[in-house]
Design a protein around this motif. Structure first.
Motif, PDB file in Angstrom:
ATOM      1  N   LYS A 174      10.667  -7.869  -5.147  1.00  0.00           N
ATOM      2  CA  LYS A 174      11.951  -7.264  -4.773  1.00  0.00           C
ATOM      3  C   LYS A 174      12.605  -6.597  -5.979  1.00  0.00           C
ATOM      4  O   LYS A 174      13.175  -5.517  -5.864  1.00  0.00           O
ATOM      5  N   ALA A 175      12.510  -7.243  -7.135  1.00  0.00           N
ATOM      6  CA  ALA A 175      13.065  -6.655  -8.352  1.00  0.00           C
ATOM      7  C   ALA A 175      12.329  -5.366  -8.706  1.00  0.00           C
ATOM      8  O   ALA A 175      12.953  -4.371  -9.108  1.00  0.00           O
ATOM      9  N   ALA A 176      11.008  -5.360  -8.550  1.00  0.00           N
ATOM     10  CA  ALA A 176      10.227  -4.156  -8.828  1.00  0.00           C
ATOM     11  C   ALA A 176      10.643  -3.020  -7.899  1.00  0.00           C
ATOM     12  O   ALA A 176      10.787  -1.875  -8.330  1.00  0.00           O
ATOM     13  N   LEU A 177      10.857  -3.339  -6.640  1.00  0.00           N
ATOM     14  CA  LEU A 177      11.287  -2.318  -5.687  1.00  0.00           C
ATOM     15  C   LEU A 177      12.667  -1.777  -6.056  1.00  0.00           C
ATOM     16  O   LEU A 177      12.913  -0.569  -6.004  1.00  0.00           O
ATOM     17  N   GLY A 178      13.576  -2.663  -6.440  1.00  0.00           N
ATOM     18  CA  GLY A 178      14.903  -2.227  -6.871  1.00  0.00           C
ATOM     19  C   GLY A 178      14.843  -1.341  -8.106  1.00  0.00           C
ATOM     20  O   GLY A 178      15.557  -0.335  -8.203  1.00  0.00           O
ATOM     21  N   LEU A 179      13.996  -1.695  -9.055  1.00  0.00           N
ATOM     22  CA  LEU A 179      13.841  -0.879 -10.261  1.00  0.00           C
ATOM     23  C   LEU A 179      13.224   0.480  -9.937  1.00  0.00           C
ATOM     24  O   LEU A 179      13.591   1.497 -10.535  1.00  0.00           O
ATOM     25  N   MET A 180      12.300   0.518  -8.973  1.00  0.00           N
ATOM     26  CA  MET A 180      11.733   1.803  -8.565  1.00  0.00           C
ATOM     27  C   MET A 180      12.796   2.672  -7.897  1.00  0.00           C
ATOM     28  O   MET A 180      12.820   3.894  -8.069  1.00  0.00           O
ATOM     29  N   GLY A 181      13.681   2.030  -7.147  1.00  0.00           N
ATOM     30  CA  GLY A 181      14.788   2.765  -6.541  1.00  0.00           C
ATOM     31  C   GLY A 181      15.728   3.335  -7.590  1.00  0.00           C
ATOM     32  O   GLY A 181      16.177   4.480  -7.476  1.00  0.00           O
ATOM     33  N   SER A 182      16.026   2.549  -8.621  1.00  0.00           N
ATOM     34  CA  SER A 182      16.893   3.070  -9.685  1.00  0.00           C
ATOM     35  C   SER A 182      16.194   4.187 -10.452  1.00  0.00           C
ATOM     36  O   SER A 182      16.839   5.147 -10.894  1.00  0.00           O
ATOM     37  N   TYR A 183      14.873   4.094 -10.595  1.00  0.00           N
ATOM     38  CA  TYR A 183      14.120   5.193 -11.208  1.00  0.00           C
ATOM     39  C   TYR A 183      14.326   6.476 -10.403  1.00  0.00           C
ATOM     40  O   TYR A 183      14.611   7.540 -10.969  1.00  0.00           O
ATOM     41  N   ALA A 184      14.191   6.376  -9.097  1.00  0.00           N
ATOM     42  CA  ALA A 184      14.355   7.564  -8.247  1.00  0.00           C
ATOM     43  C   ALA A 184      15.764   8.135  -8.357  1.00  0.00           C
ATOM     44  O   ALA A 184      15.945   9.356  -8.485  1.00  0.00           O
ATOM     45  N   VAL A 185      16.759   7.254  -8.350  1.00  0.00           N
ATOM     46  CA  VAL A 185      18.153   7.718  -8.425  1.00  0.00           C
ATOM     47  C   VAL A 185      18.410   8.423  -9.748  1.00  0.00           C
ATOM     48  O   VAL A 185      19.015   9.511  -9.796  1.00  0.00           O
ATOM     49  N   PHE A 186      17.950   7.861 -10.851  1.00  0.00           N
ATOM     50  CA  PHE A 186      18.209   8.471 -12.150  1.00  0.00           C
ATOM     51  C   PHE A 186      17.374   9.732 -12.370  1.00  0.00           C
ATOM     52  O   PHE A 186      17.808  10.648 -13.074  1.00  0.00           O
ATOM     53  N   MET A 187      16.211   9.808 -11.775  1.00  0.00           N
ATOM     54  CA  MET A 187      15.441  11.050 -11.878  1.00  0.00           C
ATOM     55  C   MET A 187      16.119  12.168 -11.094  1.00  0.00           C
ATOM     56  O   MET A 187      16.148  13.319 -11.542  1.00  0.00           O
ATOM     57  N   VAL A 188      16.677  11.839  -9.935  1.00  0.00           N
ATOM     58  CA  VAL A 188      17.426  12.841  -9.173  1.00  0.00           C
ATOM     59  C   VAL A 188      18.643  13.289  -9.974  1.00  0.00           C
ATOM     60  O   VAL A 188      18.963  14.477 -10.044  1.00  0.00           O
ATOM     61  N   THR A 189      19.321  12.337 -10.615  1.00  0.00           N
ATOM     62  CA  THR A 189      20.456  12.674 -11.462  1.00  0.00           C
ATOM     63  C   THR A 189      20.034  13.621 -12.576  1.00  0.00           C
ATOM     64  O   THR A 189      20.700  14.622 -12.864  1.00  0.00           O
ATOM     65  N   PHE A 190      18.928  13.309 -13.219  1.00  0.00           N
ATOM     66  CA  PHE A 190      18.403  14.164 -14.281  1.00  0.00           C
ATOM     67  C   PHE A 190      18.108  15.564 -13.767  1.00  0.00           C
ATOM     68  O   PHE A 190      18.486  16.565 -14.391  1.00  0.00           O
ATOM     69  N   LEU A 191      17.442  15.654 -12.625  1.00  0.00           N
ATOM     70  CA  LEU A 191      17.091  16.966 -12.076  1.00  0.00           C
ATOM     71  C   LEU A 191      18.338  17.764 -11.704  1.00  0.00           C
ATOM     72  O   LEU A 191      18.381  18.992 -11.883  1.00  0.00           O
TER      73      LEU A 191
END
Length: 149
Positions: free
Chosen positions: A128-145
């Motif tokens: 579950k923690a890994a999934l949450g971290l992958m979600g934060s990766y996606a959110v911050f990559m969208v922010t970066f883009l």
């Protein structure tokens, strides 16, 4: 009457199970004792489920805050240059994204090694923690883009 100990949650049994079994060996079987044990089982499960929900609730709060921040950036309520230094914010966003991706991969690998095939399901907290971290990766990559465009 000792079989009632097996109805408690696993974490509770690991911590208190032996003590309760010893106490039950010393006490007489009575209606009041059985009722007390049943109430204890309900209470232990209530606490266990409350802790699980609190963890998920905290993760959802963090994701909502990040989503609202992204919404303000995307809608450009103010010109972005006035609100933040775009280059610095983009650098921070990509660094956070890369760190969360690395931590997600580590958590998933540890979960697989620790739990085997069950490590790929959402049963263990590490998954579950890994999934949450992958979600934060996606959110911050969208922010970066969004920031670099």
């Amino acid at each position: 009457m000792r079989w009632l100990v097996y109805l408690y949650p696993k974490t509770w049994k690991e911590r208190y199970g032996n003590e309760l079994t010893d106490i039950l060996k010393q006490t007489d079987t009575s209606f009041k004792t059985i009722i007390d044990l049943l109430i204890g089982i309900i209470d232990a499960w209530h606490m266990e489920l409350k802790e699980r929900n609190a963890y998920g609730y905290r993760i959802s709060q963090v994701l909502v805050v990040v989503a609202v921040i992204n919404l303000f950036i995307v809608l450009k309520l103010k010109p972005l240059g006035e609100v933040i230094e775009v280059e610095i914010a983009a650098t921070i966003a990509v660094l956070i994204a890369m760190a969360s991706l690395f931590l997600a991969a580590v958590a998933l690998v540890v979960s697989i090694f620790k739990f085997g095939r069950d490590g790929l399901t959402l049963k263990p907290k590490l998954s579950k923690a890994a999934l949450g971290l992958m979600g934060s990766y996606a959110v911050f990559m969208v922010t970066f883009l969004v920031l670099i465009n």
